[in-house]
Design an enzyme around this catalytic site. Structure first.
Site, PDB file in Angstrom:
ATOM      1  N   LYS A 217      29.512  77.494  -3.115  1.00 31.01           N
ATOM      2  CA  LYS A 217      28.239  78.301  -3.280  1.00 31.01           C
ATOM      3  C   LYS A 217      27.505  77.474  -4.379  1.00 31.01           C
ATOM      4  O   LYS A 217      27.578  77.308  -5.334  1.00 31.01           O
ATOM      5  CB  LYS A 217      28.748  79.495  -3.955  1.00 31.01           C
ATOM      6  CG  LYS A 217      27.443  80.399  -3.832  1.00 31.01           C
ATOM      7  CD  LYS A 217      27.674  81.505  -4.659  1.00 31.01           C
ATOM      8  CE  LYS A 217      27.082  81.588  -6.115  1.00 31.01           C
ATOM      9  NZ  LYS A 217      25.749  81.080  -6.204  1.00 31.01           N
TER      10      LYS A 217
ATOM     11  N   GLU B 195      33.062  74.419 -16.694  1.00 35.01           N
ATOM     12  CA  GLU B 195      32.353  73.739 -17.491  1.00 35.01           C
ATOM     13  C   GLU B 195      31.198  74.809 -17.772  1.00 35.01           C
ATOM     14  O   GLU B 195      30.314  75.137 -17.068  1.00 35.01           O
ATOM     15  CB  GLU B 195      31.765  72.331 -16.949  1.00 35.01           C
ATOM     16  CG  GLU B 195      31.263  71.462 -18.008  1.00 35.01           C
ATOM     17  CD  GLU B 195      29.732  71.677 -17.909  1.00 35.01           C
ATOM     18  OE1 GLU B 195      29.446  72.377 -19.029  1.00 35.01           O
ATOM     19  OE2 GLU B 195      28.878  71.036 -17.235  1.00 35.01           O
TER      20      GLU B 195
ATOM     21  N   CYS C 228      23.420  71.914 -20.488  1.00 34.59           N
ATOM     22  CA  CYS C 228      24.388  72.556 -21.343  1.00 34.59           C
ATOM     23  C   CYS C 228      24.869  71.738 -22.617  1.00 34.59           C
ATOM     24  O   CYS C 228      25.369  72.400 -23.350  1.00 34.59           O
ATOM     25  CB  CYS C 228      25.654  72.560 -20.409  1.00 34.59           C
ATOM     26  SG  CYS C 228      26.160  71.040 -19.692  1.00 34.59           S
TER      27      CYS C 228
ATOM     28  N   GLU D 180      23.449  80.003 -26.962  1.00 35.08           N
ATOM     29  CA  GLU D 180      22.610  79.137 -26.175  1.00 35.08           C
ATOM     30  C   GLU D 180      21.406  79.683 -25.436  1.00 35.08           C
ATOM     31  O   GLU D 180      21.404  80.760 -24.972  1.00 35.08           O
ATOM     32  CB  GLU D 180      23.603  78.808 -24.903  1.00 35.08           C
ATOM     33  CG  GLU D 180      23.209  77.704 -24.106  1.00 35.08           C
ATOM     34  CD  GLU D 180      24.182  77.217 -22.891  1.00 35.08           C
ATOM     35  OE1 GLU D 180      24.498  76.096 -22.722  1.00 35.08           O
ATOM     36  OE2 GLU D 180      24.730  78.256 -22.294  1.00 35.08           O
TER      37      GLU D 180
END
Length: 500
Positions: free
Chosen positions: A193, A269, A303, A400
């Site tokens: 996806k 991840e 990231c 983050e």
């Protein structure tokens, strides 16, 4: 029959016409979704709808999983030698190279990243990853293990079967290749996806799969929303492994669904809040340039972004002056302009999230040293932003942001900065700048991160593993290590003389 989308580009960076089907790619064909839904794809540079793609749901994932299972049993997996798998992957890489400009244009359009970045970094990298794992396909091997003279003992590394993969929007084609390539090399079939925000390049990729020679059902790509299609991948009983790149919050949900269904293994991840430590003996000019790259590359939507910048007090003022000057000079604008470094943030939601963090930083008492505002009235552009006077308990330091926002903080001693750098729930990456190699290695070894850079940052190598400690993930991508995510190890004991 699914509709198609045609876009003619007439820009300084790219001129050409691209046509892609908008359906789901299942069992070697583009098909309409069972429930008939669509998802609008928005141009983040304008905020306007580009086109609408088919939206898959649980029913479509079920069909894709069954097609993948059939292909695994009949036309892929252990039925196809590794050398043949490698040839097909190499052919796919060649086709990707032939269409690289189209891939880059679609990613720049839907993601907002600079076309030159999409072309020279993301898609060049995607092709290189496919080529790298094509070379591994005939080298998946076990071991012969010495036991005694009356037994032959060996291991086999066998494909898992059907694997589910869910990829993010920040590096669309690179993420797709990063997931698909090691899974194919090891003989697995795939239900993937893409992000609903950046699905266009994945649809172009689908048009190359059959041309490359892959049997129907080996690669299935189903667009859809996370809570529907993504959830269905995580919990489907025929899908025997799931790999995900994205937020830590979503990673937890995927892990829970995988555990509650068939206890499928997961590779995650996830997020990061990476420290960038600059000692007073560093090459200041280089440290500043790398710090700019570390936080502002890909609009800060990275990231491993070096978003927490720790500078030793003796050079703090000089660093801040030079860092500010270079951040102010960043060209923000049209993704198809040749000199653009930073385009818009990927979506309105992401734009509002970042602006919310900027507001939080101000309210918590940090100083907006540079930026902090929207650029223009159209699209989702944000000024490169620098915060100073940051405290460890502030949201902008701990969470983050995934945007062009840097927190620059002062430190005195090595022990102090190591403690501050490790004071986070994340552990994806870290950077250290110093001319003292002893100190560089000592500090690097003390940092709790899956990747550490010395006198550089955001420098990935295909032959080096990438992944996180703590809540930044489980497992490793890239390099030989990624192959471990997609094989089961079978121990075989052959009796050649033992008698009862």
């Amino acid at each position: 029959m699914p509709s198609t989308f045609t876009k003619t580009f007439d820009t300084p960076a790219y001129k050409g016409t691209v046509t892609i089907p908008l359906g789901l790619y299942i069992n070697g064909e583009f098909v309409d979704p069972i429930e008939g839904g669509t998802i609008d794809v928005v141009n983040p540079a304008t905020g306007k709808v580009i086109t609408s793609i088919a939206a898959g749901t649980k029913a479509d994932i079920d069909i894709a999983a069954k097609a993948a299972k059939k292909a695994y049993k009949t036309s892929w997996g252990l039925k196809v030698p590794g050398v043949q798998r490698g040839k097909l992957m190499s052919k796919l890489a060649v086709l990707m190279e032939e269409h690289i400009a189209e891939f880059a244009a679609l990613d720049a359009l839907a993601n907002g990243k600079a076309y030159n970045t999409a072309y020279g970094q993301d898609n060049k990298g995607a092709i290189a990853v496919m080529e790298y794992y094509a070379g591994w396909a005939d080298k998946i091997s076990g071991k012969t293990i010495e036991t005694n003279e009356k037994k032959l003992a060996y291991t086999r590394h066998e494909p898992i079967g059907v694997v589910g993969q869910i990829i993010p929007w920040n590096v669309p084609m690179f993420s797709l290749s990063l997931k698909i390539a090691p899974a194919l090399a090891t003989g697995n079939t795939i239900v993937l996806k893409p992000s609903e925000l950046t699905p266009l390049s994945a649809l172009l990729f689908c048009t190359l799969i059959k041309e490359a020679g892959f049997p129907p059902g080996v690669i299935n790509i189903v667009n859809g929303y996370g809570p529907t299609a993504g959830q269905a991948i995580s919990e489907h009983p025929l899908i025997e492994k799931v790999a995900f790149t994205g937020s830590t919050l979503t990673g937890r949900k995927i892990m829970e669904a995988a555990a509650k269904s068939n206890l499928k293994p997961v590779t995650l991840e996830l997020g990061g809040k990476s420290p960038n430590i600059i000692f007073d003996d560093a090459d200041l000019e280089q440290a500043v340039k790398w710090a700019i790259h570390g936080i502002y590359v890909n609009h800060g939507q990275n990231c491993s972004a070096g978003s927490r910048i720790f500078v030793q007090e003796a050079i703090y003022d000089k660093f801040l002056d030079q860092f500010t000057e270079q951040a102010r000079a960043i060209k923000v604008g049209d993704p198809f302009s040749p000199d653009t470094y930073q385009g818009p943030q990927v979506s309105k939601t992401q734009f509002e999230r970042i602006m919310g963090y900027i507001t939080s930083g101000k309210n918590d008492g940090a100083t907006v040293h540079l930026g902090g505002k929207q650029i223009g009235q159209e699209g989702y552009f944000i000024e490169p932003t620098i915060f100073t006077e940051c405290q460890p308990d502030m949201k902008i330091v701990r969470e983050e942001i995934f945007g062009p926002v840097a927190c620059v903080m002062k430190f005195k001693t090595e022990d102090e900065v190591v403690e501050q750098a490790n004071d986070t729930s994340y552990g994806l990456a870290a950077s250290v700048f110093t001319k003292d190699i002893d100190k560089a290695i000592r500090v690097t070894h003390a940092l709790e991160a899956g990747t550490a850079w010395i006198n550089c940052n955001n420098q990935a190598e295909i032959s080096m593993p990438f992944g996180g400690f703590k809540q930044s993930g489980i497992g490793r991508e890239l390099s030989e290590y990624a192959l471990e995510n997609y094989t089961n190890v079978k121990a075989v004991h052959v009796n050649i003389g033992i008698r009862l």
